[in-house]
Write a protein that holds these residues in place. Sequence first.
Motif, PDB file in Angstrom:
ATOM      1  N   PHE A  58       0.871  11.140  -1.182  1.00 22.60           N
ATOM      2  CA  PHE A  58       0.781  11.564  -2.949  1.00 22.60           C
ATOM      3  C   PHE A  58      -0.064  10.538  -3.419  1.00 22.60           C
ATOM      4  N   SER A  59       0.455   9.157  -3.417  1.00 23.65           N
ATOM      5  CA  SER A  59      -0.228   8.333  -4.496  1.00 23.65           C
ATOM      6  C   SER A  59      -1.445   7.914  -4.275  1.00 23.65           C
ATOM      7  N   GLU A  60      -1.893   7.855  -2.707  1.00 21.49           N
ATOM      8  CA  GLU A  60      -3.422   7.227  -2.553  1.00 21.49           C
ATOM      9  C   GLU A  60      -3.989   8.923  -2.188  1.00 21.49           C
ATOM     10  N   THR A  61      -3.742   9.506  -1.220  1.00 20.45           N
ATOM     11  CA  THR A  61      -4.613  10.590  -0.719  1.00 20.45           C
ATOM     12  C   THR A  61      -4.838  11.470  -1.947  1.00 20.45           C
ATOM     13  N   LEU A  62      -3.652  12.035  -2.627  1.00 24.30           N
ATOM     14  CA  LEU A  62      -4.056  12.985  -3.692  1.00 24.30           C
ATOM     15  C   LEU A  62      -3.926  12.396  -4.963  1.00 24.30           C
ATOM     16  N   ASP A  63      -3.897  11.221  -5.122  1.00 23.39           N
ATOM     17  CA  ASP A  63      -4.040  10.217  -6.299  1.00 23.39           C
ATOM     18  C   ASP A  63      -3.201  11.050  -7.322  1.00 23.39           C
ATOM     19  N   CYS A  64      -1.985  11.084  -6.891  1.00 25.22           N
ATOM     20  CA  CYS A  64      -0.983  11.939  -7.747  1.00 25.22           C
ATOM     21  C   CYS A  64      -0.174  10.883  -8.472  1.00 25.22           C
ATOM     22  N   ARG A  65      -0.088  11.370  -9.835  1.00 26.19           N
ATOM     23  CA  ARG A  65       0.824  10.573 -10.746  1.00 26.19           C
ATOM     24  C   ARG A  65       2.389  10.514 -10.454  1.00 26.19           C
ATOM     25  N   ILE A  66       3.161   9.625  -9.937  1.00 23.91           N
ATOM     26  CA  ILE A  66       4.443   9.851  -9.587  1.00 23.91           C
ATOM     27  C   ILE A  66       5.424   9.245 -10.698  1.00 23.91           C
ATOM     28  N   LEU A  67       6.309  10.078 -11.114  1.00 22.61           N
ATOM     29  CA  LEU A  67       7.297   9.844 -12.202  1.00 22.61           C
ATOM     30  C   LEU A  67       8.579   9.813 -11.506  1.00 22.61           C
ATOM     31  N   PRO A  68       9.212   8.802 -10.832  1.00 19.57           N
ATOM     32  CA  PRO A  68      10.382   9.069 -10.324  1.00 19.57           C
ATOM     33  C   PRO A  68      11.699   9.339 -11.301  1.00 19.57           C
ATOM     34  N   ASP A  69      11.755   9.273 -12.643  1.00 23.32           N
ATOM     35  CA  ASP A  69      12.667   9.517 -13.347  1.00 23.32           C
ATOM     36  C   ASP A  69      12.097  10.372 -14.655  1.00 23.32           C
ATOM     37  N   GLY A  70      10.909  11.116 -14.351  1.00 20.01           N
ATOM     38  CA  GLY A  70      10.425  11.794 -15.386  1.00 20.01           C
ATOM     39  C   GLY A  70       9.583  10.777 -16.437  1.00 20.01           C
ATOM     40  N   GLY A  71       9.089  11.310 -17.398  1.00 17.19           N
ATOM     41  CA  GLY A  71       8.282  10.492 -18.659  1.00 17.19           C
ATOM     42  C   GLY A  71       7.603  11.484 -19.554  1.00 17.19           C
ATOM     43  N   ALA A  72       6.495  11.055 -19.909  1.00 15.45           N
ATOM     44  CA  ALA A  72       5.827  11.353 -21.292  1.00 15.45           C
ATOM     45  C   ALA A  72       4.529  12.075 -20.705  1.00 15.45           C
ATOM     46  N   LEU A  73       3.750  13.004 -21.122  1.00 18.71           N
ATOM     47  CA  LEU A  73       2.751  13.741 -21.276  1.00 18.71           C
ATOM     48  C   LEU A  73       2.283  14.218 -22.705  1.00 18.71           C
ATOM     49  N   GLU A  74       0.815  13.940 -22.812  1.00 18.23           N
ATOM     50  CA  GLU A  74       0.371  14.317 -24.043  1.00 18.23           C
ATOM     51  C   GLU A  74      -0.721  15.157 -23.741  1.00 18.23           C
ATOM     52  N   ARG A  75      -0.487  16.327 -24.161  1.00 18.70           N
ATOM     53  CA  ARG A  75      -1.490  17.817 -23.985  1.00 18.70           C
ATOM     54  C   ARG A  75      -1.722  18.242 -25.241  1.00 18.70           C
ATOM     55  N   ASP A  76      -2.928  18.576 -25.699  1.00 21.96           N
ATOM     56  CA  ASP A  76      -3.174  19.454 -26.831  1.00 21.96           C
ATOM     57  C   ASP A  76      -2.613  19.008 -27.980  1.00 21.96           C
ATOM     58  N   GLY A  77      -2.375  17.767 -28.327  1.00 25.58           N
ATOM     59  CA  GLY A  77      -1.638  17.253 -29.412  1.00 25.58           C
ATOM     60  C   GLY A  77      -0.300  17.160 -29.202  1.00 25.58           C
ATOM     61  N   ARG A  78       0.323  17.660 -28.401  1.00 24.91           N
ATOM     62  CA  ARG A  78       1.777  17.965 -28.046  1.00 24.91           C
ATOM     63  C   ARG A  78       2.248  16.477 -27.349  1.00 24.91           C
ATOM     64  N   LYS A  79       3.408  15.894 -27.663  1.00 21.58           N
ATOM     65  CA  LYS A  79       3.815  14.881 -26.791  1.00 21.58           C
ATOM     66  C   LYS A  79       5.177  15.717 -26.060  1.00 21.58           C
ATOM     67  N   ILE A  80       5.161  15.687 -24.855  1.00 20.94           N
ATOM     68  CA  ILE A  80       6.079  16.272 -23.842  1.00 20.94           C
ATOM     69  C   ILE A  80       6.688  15.279 -23.087  1.00 20.94           C
ATOM     70  N   PHE A  81       7.902  15.844 -22.866  1.00 18.52           N
ATOM     71  CA  PHE A  81       8.776  14.936 -21.992  1.00 18.52           C
ATOM     72  C   PHE A  81       9.355  15.712 -20.855  1.00 18.52           C
ATOM     73  N   ILE A  82       8.877  15.546 -19.538  1.00 16.80           N
ATOM     74  CA  ILE A  82       9.218  16.225 -18.392  1.00 16.80           C
ATOM     75  C   ILE A  82      10.134  15.269 -17.439  1.00 16.80           C
ATOM     76  N   ALA A  83      11.131  16.249 -16.943  1.00 16.84           N
ATOM     77  CA  ALA A  83      12.241  15.588 -16.204  1.00 16.84           C
ATOM     78  C   ALA A  83      12.737  16.642 -15.102  1.00 16.84           C
ATOM     79  N   HIS A  84      13.022  16.018 -13.955  1.00 11.65           N
ATOM     80  CA  HIS A  84      13.566  17.182 -13.014  1.00 11.65           C
ATOM     81  C   HIS A  84      14.795  17.594 -13.567  1.00 11.65           C
ATOM     82  N   GLY A  85      15.595  17.085 -14.036  1.00 12.37           N
ATOM     83  CA  GLY A  85      16.836  17.637 -14.769  1.00 12.37           C
ATOM     84  C   GLY A  85      18.175  17.145 -14.127  1.00 12.37           C
ATOM     85  N   ASP A  86      18.058  16.395 -13.207  1.00 11.59           N
ATOM     86  CA  ASP A  86      19.302  15.893 -12.504  1.00 11.59           C
ATOM     87  C   ASP A  86      20.111  15.021 -13.209  1.00 11.59           C
ATOM     88  N   LEU A  87      19.632  14.397 -14.425  1.00 12.43           N
ATOM     89  CA  LEU A  87      20.229  13.392 -15.006  1.00 12.43           C
ATOM     90  C   LEU A  87      20.730  13.971 -16.364  1.00 12.43           C
TER      91      LEU A  87
END
Length: 239
Positions: A92-121
């Motif tokens: 995932f990290s090398e072949t797919l160049d995927c951004r990995i967030l073990p505990d969730g984190g922030a995204l900014e899209r279209d002027g929106r500040k988004i917090f994403i998480a799996h939900g298990d916490l």
Amino acid sequence: MDPMKDLFLADTHLLDPCDEPYLRLLDFLDGQCGSLRSLVMLGDIFEFWLGYRHTVFSAYLPLLERLRRLHEAGTELVFVEGNHDFHLGPYFSETLDCRILPDGGALERDGRKIFIAHGDLVNPKDTGYRVLRRVLRHPLSHRLMMLVPPDTAWRIARWASAKSSRKNGGRERHSLPHDDLLNYARQRFSEGYDTVITGHFHVPLLHHENGHTLIALGDWTKQPSYAVLEDGVFTLYPS
């Protein structure tokens, strides 16, 4: 024109490429290729995953191929680790160049500040799970897991999945902890986020509150559940 649509999904719990939800997801992703700015996976995409350096589980090759195609078409891949798929590893990290967030984190899209998480916490009182989670995700635990041959790990995963299914009578039982989820989201809102998106509960929810948005994604057991952000507007499917 560059793609401006973002897709959020979680809890597909893929295991066997012959299963209907698995095939449904493959067809769905084929139809999205070239149209996505980002694909954001909020955990438990796999029923079981362990990121070996030189090996991936053959049952997941069809999905990994779709992710590779999306990446090559210009889609950013983001993965929040779930309670079934963590220690994603170099594919995932090398072949797919995927951004990995073990505990969730922030995204900014279209002027929106988004917090994403799996939900298990989300539940602060679930101390037993939180301790187990820290143990399983510790680097030492990861090194010990890597000593297990991939075929052995896969057999254990299939056995555990079958045992869980029998225990539940062949049906998944899920509920949405509204109070805990709202409290969790409101804490993120107080930190400046305008949107919170989680998975984990398998029950879809779209909640608006004082200019803020909470989205809980459903699963893919009976029908696809996912969210789309386009032109600054979130849509949860099925609507």
